[in-house]
Design an enzyme around this catalytic site. Structure first.
Site, mmCIF file in Angstrom:
data_model
loop_
_atom_site.group_PDB
_atom_site.id
_atom_site.type_symbol
_atom_site.label_atom_id
_atom_site.label_comp_id
_atom_site.label_asym_id
_atom_site.label_seq_id
_atom_site.Cartn_x
_atom_site.Cartn_y
_atom_site.Cartn_z
ATOM 1 N N CYS A 113 0.818 -1.221 0.000
ATOM 2 C CA CYS A 113 0.000 0.000 0.000
ATOM 3 C C CYS A 113 0.851 1.271 0.000
ATOM 4 O O CYS A 113 0.418 2.318 -0.477
ATOM 5 C CB CYS A 113 -0.929 0.010 1.205
ATOM 6 S SG CYS A 113 -1.988 -1.423 1.241
ATOM 7 N N HIS A 260 -3.946 6.989 0.830
ATOM 8 C CA HIS A 260 -4.131 5.656 0.249
ATOM 9 C C HIS A 260 -5.537 5.196 0.623
ATOM 10 O O HIS A 260 -5.960 5.328 1.775
ATOM 11 C CB HIS A 260 -3.081 4.689 0.802
ATOM 12 C CG HIS A 260 -3.491 3.252 0.686
ATOM 13 N ND1 HIS A 260 -3.850 2.693 -0.526
ATOM 14 C CD2 HIS A 260 -3.641 2.279 1.627
ATOM 15 C CE1 HIS A 260 -4.202 1.430 -0.314
ATOM 16 N NE2 HIS A 260 -4.090 1.155 0.973
ATOM 17 N N ASN A 290 -10.071 -0.982 -2.474
ATOM 18 C CA ASN A 290 -8.675 -0.720 -2.130
ATOM 19 C C ASN A 290 -7.798 -1.303 -3.244
ATOM 20 O O ASN A 290 -7.770 -2.517 -3.427
ATOM 21 C CB ASN A 290 -8.388 -1.381 -0.773
ATOM 22 C CG ASN A 290 -6.958 -1.228 -0.306
ATOM 23 O OD1 ASN A 290 -6.060 -0.977 -1.096
ATOM 24 N ND2 ASN A 290 -6.740 -1.406 0.988
HETATM 25 O O1 UT7 Z 1 -4.690 -1.219 2.622
HETATM 26 C C1 UT7 Z 1 -3.937 -1.915 3.555
HETATM 27 C C2 UT7 Z 1 -4.339 -1.595 4.917
HETATM 28 N N1 UT7 Z 1 -5.593 -2.243 5.237
HETATM 29 C C3 UT7 Z 1 -6.414 -1.657 6.050
HETATM 30 O O2 UT7 Z 1 -6.156 -0.565 6.486
HETATM 31 C C4 UT7 Z 1 -7.650 -2.403 6.490
HETATM 32 C C5 UT7 Z 1 -7.894 -2.175 7.940
HETATM 33 N N2 UT7 Z 1 -8.975 -2.948 8.485
HETATM 34 C C6 UT7 Z 1 -10.283 -2.783 8.099
HETATM 35 O O3 UT7 Z 1 -10.548 -2.010 7.214
HETATM 36 C C7 UT7 Z 1 -11.343 -3.541 8.849
HETATM 37 O O4 UT7 Z 1 -10.767 -4.216 9.930
HETATM 38 C C8 UT7 Z 1 -12.149 -4.542 7.966
HETATM 39 C C9 UT7 Z 1 -13.057 -3.760 7.032
HETATM 40 C C10 UT7 Z 1 -11.195 -5.381 7.173
HETATM 41 C C11 UT7 Z 1 -12.994 -5.448 8.822
HETATM 42 O O5 UT7 Z 1 -13.850 -4.676 9.612
HETATM 43 P P1 UT7 Z 1 -14.001 -5.005 11.157
HETATM 44 O O6 UT7 Z 1 -14.952 -4.043 11.699
HETATM 45 O O7 UT7 Z 1 -12.626 -5.006 11.750
HETATM 46 O O8 UT7 Z 1 -14.674 -6.443 11.152
HETATM 47 P P2 UT7 Z 1 -14.171 -7.803 11.811
HETATM 48 O O9 UT7 Z 1 -13.077 -8.400 11.018
HETATM 49 O O10 UT7 Z 1 -13.931 -7.562 13.264
HETATM 50 O O11 UT7 Z 1 -15.453 -8.721 11.664
HETATM 51 C C12 UT7 Z 1 -16.681 -8.411 12.345
HETATM 52 C C13 UT7 Z 1 -17.711 -9.432 11.965
HETATM 53 C C14 UT7 Z 1 -17.233 -10.867 12.123
HETATM 54 O O12 UT7 Z 1 -18.345 -11.637 12.554
HETATM 55 P P3 UT7 Z 1 -18.529 -12.032 14.102
HETATM 56 O O13 UT7 Z 1 -17.286 -12.812 14.451
HETATM 57 O O14 UT7 Z 1 -18.633 -10.745 14.830
HETATM 58 O O15 UT7 Z 1 -19.774 -12.836 14.091
HETATM 59 C C15 UT7 Z 1 -16.871 -11.286 10.729
HETATM 60 O O16 UT7 Z 1 -16.978 -12.674 10.516
HETATM 61 O O17 UT7 Z 1 -18.063 -9.284 10.579
HETATM 62 C C16 UT7 Z 1 -17.900 -10.557 9.904
HETATM 63 N N3 UT7 Z 1 -17.453 -10.275 8.549
HETATM 64 C C17 UT7 Z 1 -18.311 -10.067 7.527
HETATM 65 N N4 UT7 Z 1 -19.645 -10.081 7.450
HETATM 66 C C18 UT7 Z 1 -20.200 -9.821 6.262
HETATM 67 C C19 UT7 Z 1 -16.185 -10.165 8.079
HETATM 68 N N5 UT7 Z 1 -16.206 -9.879 6.777
HETATM 69 C C20 UT7 Z 1 -17.498 -9.808 6.412
HETATM 70 C C21 UT7 Z 1 -18.140 -9.559 5.191
HETATM 71 N N6 UT7 Z 1 -19.505 -9.567 5.163
HETATM 72 N N7 UT7 Z 1 -17.466 -9.280 4.058
#
Ligand code: UT7
Length: 333
Positions: A113, A260, A290
């Site tokens: 990135c 980014h 992204n």
């Molecule tokens: O470019 C490089 C740098 N990258 C970044 O800066 C990315 C940084 N991180 C993020 O943007 C976020 O952490 C994400 C968007 C990737 C994820 O968001 P989050 O709020 O951290 O979600 P999470 O991973 O904690 O997941 C929350 C819930 C989980 O379910 P439970 O365990 O709470 O039941 C996941 O299984 O959301 C679920 N989940 C989804 N549900 C529907 C994860 N992905 C999805 C999805 N659709 N695509």
């Protein structure tokens, strides 16, 4: 010392638009989740004719035309990507061939990135010292072919999209301004928090095939999303501040911040934390997802087309991602 100016910007994205609704048909996800957590509504996925190098070449041709520079005036190529055409050689040499230009040097940057800003810094040093006059800098990614497009991979795969952006960097004329400073950092202890681990030299393709383990996800990108998010918001703010301090500028001096495009929520967090107005920040992740090393040059090119990036503007570029690496640049466009 010479100065480096950006003489042209260009981008190319594949025609194929993939909406959140489209993704919800192939995995357990939905528009509400993706929109709420990331701001993304759609992204582009490459077609059979697209490759990281061919998309980069298309973006480069636009940038060259806008710069008014003939491709044969390019002295050096820098190509930033985490999704190269081949394991080796890198795509820089492929662009040299596709553009049909003389045997100039081609350097590949592997900083994910932050790759575009790292590449900008490298190119800036070559121009400042007088070694080269015109450098083509490309950021291009083709993620779609390498993502786990099942529910298992949904935490990563809904975020990423394909596309390419390019800039032509040139020696500034007497009295002209350009890149003011660049700042780069890394913290390798977090290398595996956002990584694609295999194949690698310790686990080569035959080993993976021999085990034939359907649960082996080491050849898909892994991201510890929450952890990355928390580090991103801190490092983005730090490295933007570092660029301002280095140039004795204040936040209100920034005409346009192009972060980014990692996650719209990250950009909004930074905007709020730094008290930037809406018109001071350019985001387009809603339409492209992204695109890693391509996101900043795609955004620059699009902002320029929309008249939001203008000659004379003070522009801050900032990135954070896998490595961890993070970087910023302050420039007069
Ligand atoms: O470019 C490089 C740098 N990258 C970044 O800066 C990315 C940084 N991180 C993020 O943007 C976020 O952490 C994400 C968007 C990737 C994820 O968001 P989050 O709020 O951290 O979600 P999470 O991973 O904690 O997941 C929350 C819930 C989980 O379910 P439970 O365990 O709470 O039941 C996941 O299984 O959301 C679920 N989940 C989804 N549900 C529907 C994860 N992905 C999805 C999805 N659709 N695509």
């Amino acid at each position: 010392m010479y100065k480096t100016k950006i003489s042209g910007v260009g981008h190319y994205v594949p025609d194929n638009v993939v909406t959140n609704e489209d993704l919800s048909k192939i995995m357990d996800t939905n528009d509400a989740w993706i929109t709420e957590r990331t701001g993304i509504k759609e992204r582009r996925f490459a077609g059979p004719a697209d490759s990281p190098s061919s998309m980069g070449t298309k973006a480069a041709l636009v940038a060259l035309e806008r710069a008014g520079i003939d491709k044969n005036e390019i002295d050096f190529i820098v190509f930033a990507t985490l999704s190269p055409d081949y394991y080796f050689p890198g795509p820089g040499v492929l662009v040299q061939e596709q553009l049909g230009i003389k045997e100039v040097g081609a350097l590949d940057v592997r900083n994910q990135c932050s790759g575009f800003v790292y590449g900008l810094s490298v190119a800036d040093q070559f121009i400042k010292t007088g070694m080269y006059k015109n450098i083509l800098l490309i950021g291009s990614e083709l993620h779609s072919g390498g993502l786990d497009m099942t529910t298992r991979g949904r935490g990563v795969s809904v975020i990423f999209g394909d596309g390419a952006g390019a800039v032509v960097l040139s020696r500034a004329n007497e009295g002209e301004e350009g890149i003011l400073s660049t700042h780069m950092h890394s913290e390798g202890k977090y290398a595996e928090e956002l990584a694609l681990i295999a194949p690698n030299t310790a686990r080569w393709v035959p080993t993976i095939m021999e085990n034939n383990d359907p649960d082996d996800i080491s050849y898909y990108p892994y991201m510890n999303g929450n952890f990355v998010f928390k580090h991103a918001v801190v490092r983005f703010a730090e490295v933007i501040q570092e660029a301002l301090v280095a140039n004795s500028k204040k936040i209100e001096d920034i005409d346009l911040l192009i972060p980014h495009q990692a996650n719209l929520r990250i950009s909004q967090f930074i905007q709020k934390k730094m008290a930037l107005r809406d018109d001071q920040v350019y985001n387009n992740i809603m339409r492209y997802g992204n695109t890693t090393a391509a996101s900043i040059p795609i955004a620059m090119s699009e902002a320029w087309e929309k008249g939001k990036l203008k000659r004379g503007d003070t522009v801050c570029l900032a990135a954070f991602g896998s490595g961890f690496t993070w970087a910023s640049a302050l420039l007069k466009f």
